[in-house]
Write a protein that holds these residues in place. Structure first.
Motif, PDB file in Angstrom:
ATOM      1  N   ALA A 163      -4.716  -1.452   6.783  1.00  0.00           N
ATOM      2  CA  ALA A 163      -3.560  -2.670   6.963  1.00  0.00           C
ATOM      3  C   ALA A 163      -3.364  -2.455   8.599  1.00  0.00           C
ATOM      4  O   ALA A 163      -3.266  -3.743   8.932  1.00  0.00           O
ATOM      5  N   LYS A 164      -3.367  -1.531   9.130  1.00  0.00           N
ATOM      6  CA  LYS A 164      -3.000  -1.399  10.688  1.00  0.00           C
ATOM      7  C   LYS A 164      -4.300  -2.174  11.239  1.00  0.00           C
ATOM      8  O   LYS A 164      -3.952  -2.965  12.384  1.00  0.00           O
ATOM      9  N   ALA A 165      -5.441  -2.062  10.847  1.00  0.00           N
ATOM     10  CA  ALA A 165      -6.810  -2.745  11.319  1.00  0.00           C
ATOM     11  C   ALA A 165      -6.551  -4.303  11.261  1.00  0.00           C
ATOM     12  O   ALA A 165      -6.959  -4.878  12.310  1.00  0.00           O
ATOM     13  N   LEU A 166      -5.941  -4.838  10.269  1.00  0.00           N
ATOM     14  CA  LEU A 166      -5.681  -6.185  10.102  1.00  0.00           C
ATOM     15  C   LEU A 166      -4.556  -6.863  11.168  1.00  0.00           C
ATOM     16  O   LEU A 166      -4.836  -7.744  11.456  1.00  0.00           O
ATOM     17  N   VAL A 167      -3.690  -5.855  11.521  1.00  0.00           N
ATOM     18  CA  VAL A 167      -2.559  -6.038  12.599  1.00  0.00           C
ATOM     19  C   VAL A 167      -3.187  -6.136  13.813  1.00  0.00           C
ATOM     20  O   VAL A 167      -3.142  -7.231  14.542  1.00  0.00           O
ATOM     21  N   GLU A 168      -3.960  -5.481  14.057  1.00  0.00           N
ATOM     22  CA  GLU A 168      -5.040  -5.358  15.504  1.00  0.00           C
ATOM     23  C   GLU A 168      -5.769  -6.683  15.473  1.00  0.00           C
ATOM     24  O   GLU A 168      -6.038  -7.040  16.736  1.00  0.00           O
ATOM     25  N   ALA A 169      -6.006  -7.058  13.952  1.00  0.00           N
ATOM     26  CA  ALA A 169      -7.039  -8.246  14.224  1.00  0.00           C
ATOM     27  C   ALA A 169      -6.345  -9.412  14.244  1.00  0.00           C
ATOM     28  O   ALA A 169      -6.832 -10.651  14.618  1.00  0.00           O
ATOM     29  N   SER A 171      -3.091 -10.437  12.591  1.00  0.00           N
ATOM     30  CA  SER A 171      -1.789 -10.660  11.573  1.00  0.00           C
ATOM     31  C   SER A 171      -0.455  -9.803  12.029  1.00  0.00           C
ATOM     32  O   SER A 171      -0.660  -8.745  11.980  1.00  0.00           O
ATOM     33  N   LYS A 172       0.528 -10.527  12.317  1.00  0.00           N
ATOM     34  CA  LYS A 172       1.825 -10.000  12.616  1.00  0.00           C
ATOM     35  C   LYS A 172       2.306  -8.714  12.010  1.00  0.00           C
ATOM     36  O   LYS A 172       2.556  -7.701  12.208  1.00  0.00           O
ATOM     37  N   PHE A 173       2.174  -9.156  10.400  1.00  0.00           N
ATOM     38  CA  PHE A 173       2.357  -8.006   9.239  1.00  0.00           C
ATOM     39  C   PHE A 173       1.568  -8.116   8.422  1.00  0.00           C
ATOM     40  O   PHE A 173       0.769  -9.080   7.983  1.00  0.00           O
ATOM     41  N   VAL A 174       0.995  -6.905   7.528  1.00  0.00           N
ATOM     42  CA  VAL A 174       0.149  -7.001   6.585  1.00  0.00           C
ATOM     43  C   VAL A 174       1.057  -6.133   5.605  1.00  0.00           C
ATOM     44  O   VAL A 174       1.458  -4.880   5.749  1.00  0.00           O
ATOM     45  N   LEU A 175       1.002  -6.672   4.396  1.00  0.00           N
ATOM     46  CA  LEU A 175       1.587  -5.799   3.168  1.00  0.00           C
ATOM     47  C   LEU A 175       0.309  -5.245   2.251  1.00  0.00           C
ATOM     48  O   LEU A 175      -0.401  -5.816   1.852  1.00  0.00           O
ATOM     49  N   ALA A 176       0.353  -3.982   2.468  1.00  0.00           N
ATOM     50  CA  ALA A 176      -0.736  -2.903   1.839  1.00  0.00           C
ATOM     51  C   ALA A 176      -0.075  -2.892   0.418  1.00  0.00           C
ATOM     52  O   ALA A 176       0.906  -1.922   0.320  1.00  0.00           O
ATOM     53  N   LYS A 177      -0.802  -3.265  -0.466  1.00  0.00           N
ATOM     54  CA  LYS A 177      -0.090  -3.367  -1.942  1.00  0.00           C
ATOM     55  C   LYS A 177      -0.772  -2.249  -2.694  1.00  0.00           C
ATOM     56  O   LYS A 177      -1.854  -1.884  -2.707  1.00  0.00           O
ATOM     57  N   GLY A 178       0.098  -1.441  -3.398  1.00  0.00           N
ATOM     58  CA  GLY A 178      -0.058  -0.271  -4.240  1.00  0.00           C
ATOM     59  C   GLY A 178      -0.082  -0.720  -5.716  1.00  0.00           C
ATOM     60  O   GLY A 178      -0.320   0.377  -6.619  1.00  0.00           O
ATOM     61  N   GLY A 179      -0.325  -1.971  -6.153  1.00  0.00           N
ATOM     62  CA  GLY A 179      -0.516  -2.323  -7.601  1.00  0.00           C
ATOM     63  C   GLY A 179      -1.593  -1.623  -8.295  1.00  0.00           C
ATOM     64  O   GLY A 179      -1.497  -1.303  -9.473  1.00  0.00           O
ATOM     65  N   VAL A 191       3.326  -3.172   6.934  1.00  0.00           N
ATOM     66  CA  VAL A 191       3.083  -2.809   8.282  1.00  0.00           C
ATOM     67  C   VAL A 191       2.836  -3.611   9.521  1.00  0.00           C
ATOM     68  O   VAL A 191       2.438  -4.944   9.199  1.00  0.00           O
ATOM     69  N   SER A 192       3.378  -3.152  10.411  1.00  0.00           N
ATOM     70  CA  SER A 192       3.564  -3.908  11.756  1.00  0.00           C
ATOM     71  C   SER A 192       2.702  -2.903  12.787  1.00  0.00           C
ATOM     72  O   SER A 192       2.375  -1.882  12.411  1.00  0.00           O
ATOM     73  N   SER A 193       2.916  -3.572  14.185  1.00  0.00           N
ATOM     74  CA  SER A 193       2.156  -2.813  15.009  1.00  0.00           C
ATOM     75  C   SER A 193       2.920  -1.648  15.637  1.00  0.00           C
ATOM     76  O   SER A 193       2.808  -0.527  16.078  1.00  0.00           O
ATOM     77  N   ASP A 194       4.404  -1.516  15.222  1.00  0.00           N
ATOM     78  CA  ASP A 194       5.284  -0.445  15.307  1.00  0.00           C
ATOM     79  C   ASP A 194       6.234  -0.053  14.334  1.00  0.00           C
ATOM     80  O   ASP A 194       7.125   0.724  14.683  1.00  0.00           O
ATOM     81  N   SER A 195       5.780  -0.597  13.148  1.00  0.00           N
ATOM     82  CA  SER A 195       6.734   0.217  12.066  1.00  0.00           C
ATOM     83  C   SER A 195       5.824   0.064  10.591  1.00  0.00           C
ATOM     84  O   SER A 195       4.976  -0.741  10.668  1.00  0.00           O
ATOM     85  N   ILE A 196       6.475   0.799   9.837  1.00  0.00           N
ATOM     86  CA  ILE A 196       5.991   0.685   8.336  1.00  0.00           C
ATOM     87  C   ILE A 196       7.081   0.882   7.304  1.00  0.00           C
ATOM     88  O   ILE A 196       7.968   1.772   7.511  1.00  0.00           O
ATOM     89  N   ARG A 197       7.445  -0.052   6.484  1.00  0.00           N
ATOM     90  CA  ARG A 197       8.386  -0.239   5.737  1.00  0.00           C
ATOM     91  C   ARG A 197       8.094  -0.011   4.305  1.00  0.00           C
ATOM     92  O   ARG A 197       7.233  -1.036   3.730  1.00  0.00           O
ATOM     93  N   ASP A 198       8.301   0.775   3.461  1.00  0.00           N
ATOM     94  CA  ASP A 198       7.937   1.000   1.932  1.00  0.00           C
ATOM     95  C   ASP A 198       8.917   0.327   1.034  1.00  0.00           C
ATOM     96  O   ASP A 198      10.257   0.248   1.063  1.00  0.00           O
ATOM     97  N   PHE A 199       8.219  -0.378   0.165  1.00  0.00           N
ATOM     98  CA  PHE A 199       8.878  -0.767  -0.881  1.00  0.00           C
ATOM     99  C   PHE A 199       8.344  -0.510  -2.345  1.00  0.00           C
ATOM    100  O   PHE A 199       7.060  -0.714  -2.668  1.00  0.00           O
ATOM    101  N   SER A 200       9.202   0.600  -3.267  1.00  0.00           N
ATOM    102  CA  SER A 200       8.630   1.095  -4.240  1.00  0.00           C
ATOM    103  C   SER A 200       9.367   0.696  -5.479  1.00  0.00           C
ATOM    104  O   SER A 200      10.605   0.470  -5.393  1.00  0.00           O
ATOM    105  N   ILE A 201       8.751   0.600  -6.560  1.00  0.00           N
ATOM    106  CA  ILE A 201       9.335   0.286  -8.031  1.00  0.00           C
ATOM    107  C   ILE A 201       8.399   1.082  -8.965  1.00  0.00           C
ATOM    108  O   ILE A 201       7.570   1.616  -8.711  1.00  0.00           O
TER     109      ILE A 201
END
Length: 251
Positions: A163-169, A171-179, A191-201
């Motif tokens: 996902a970080k590679a796509l940010v570098e390409a 996209s401002k944010f990329v949502l790496a999905k774990g489904g 994921v962004s250039s300076d942060s990672i925020r997790d959303f878990s269910i």
């Protein structure tokens, strides 16, 4: 009375309604958001296979997008199936004219049934040209692998690296999905250039076609209402969870 927000959906069709524009419209209706449409491809597909695709000409897609954008105030743009490099370039040309509208990209590459909806040249055009216009990109594990030219992520940490590679390409944010991963929790990471925020269910033993369409459109709807990206992702993920919870248990 406040006017209802409106989003523009740029995507392909699915005659069964299991994915594509029909699923997008259903989702927007749930969130009380109006829609404008630009059809990229008319497809013959169902739960089992993709039989045929009829991509639109680039100029025709540009015309559809401009008609929607010039008719009403559009608060977000959701891009789904593109299908050809020509279509990608046509979409980019329009997005360049409306840089203040957030773009949410669901980079549809393969159908749930396994049929190819974007060939290698189209994937390359998405990465090289379209990502730079995207506020958020929401790839699944297979799409992450294709867009980064890497193998399937071995674990969620590896998916975050992709996902970080796509940010570098671009996209401002990329949502790496774990489904499609394993474990008791289904975790998506914003994921962004300076942060990672997790959303878990909790992970559910259920499947449903069109979850990628639903999630990305729900995010676009919430952003159109003025929600932050974190709020939009959280609400959208909870909505998909409830839809999955109502599905028959997978065996």
């Amino acid at each position: 009375m406040a006017l209802s927000p409106k989003i523009l959906i740029v995507a392909g069709t699915d005659p069964t309604g299991g994915a594509g524009i029909v699923r997008d419209i259903e989702t927007a209706s749930h969130f009380s958001v109006k829609v404008g449409l630009a059809v990229t491809s008319v497809n013959i597909q169902n739960d089992l296979h993709v039989e045929a695709k009829l991509p639109m000409y680039g100029d025709f897609i540009r015309g559809q997008m401009l008609a929607a954008l010039e008719a009403d105030s559009i608060s977000a743009i959701k891009v789904g199936m593109t299908g050809t490099p020509e279509i990608v370039h046509a979409i980019c040309g329009v997005l360049a004219e409306f840089p203040d509208i957030p773009v949410i990209l669901d980079p549809v590459i393969r159908a749930s049934s396994g049929g190819v909806l974007a060939d290698d040249m189209t994937v390359a055009a998405i990465k090289q040209d379209l990502l730079q216009y995207c506020y958020l990109t929401t790839p699944n594990l297979q799409e992450l692998a294709a867009l980064t030219d890497h193998g399937l992520a071995k674990d969620h940490a590896h998916a975050i690296m992709q996902a970080k590679a796509l940010v570098e390409a671009g996209s401002k944010f990329v949502l790496a999905k774990g489904g499609h991963e394993t474990g008791k929790l289904a975790t998506d990471s914003l994921v962004s250039s300076d942060s990672i925020r997790d959303f878990s269910i909790p992970r559910l033993n259920a499947t449903m076609r069109g979850t990628g369409c639903t999630l990305s459109t729900a995010i676009a709807c919430e952003m159109a209402k003025g929600k932050t990206i974190e709020q939009a992702v959280g609400t959208a993920k909870a909505y998909v969870f409830e839809l999955l919870r109502m599905q028959p248990v997978a065996v």
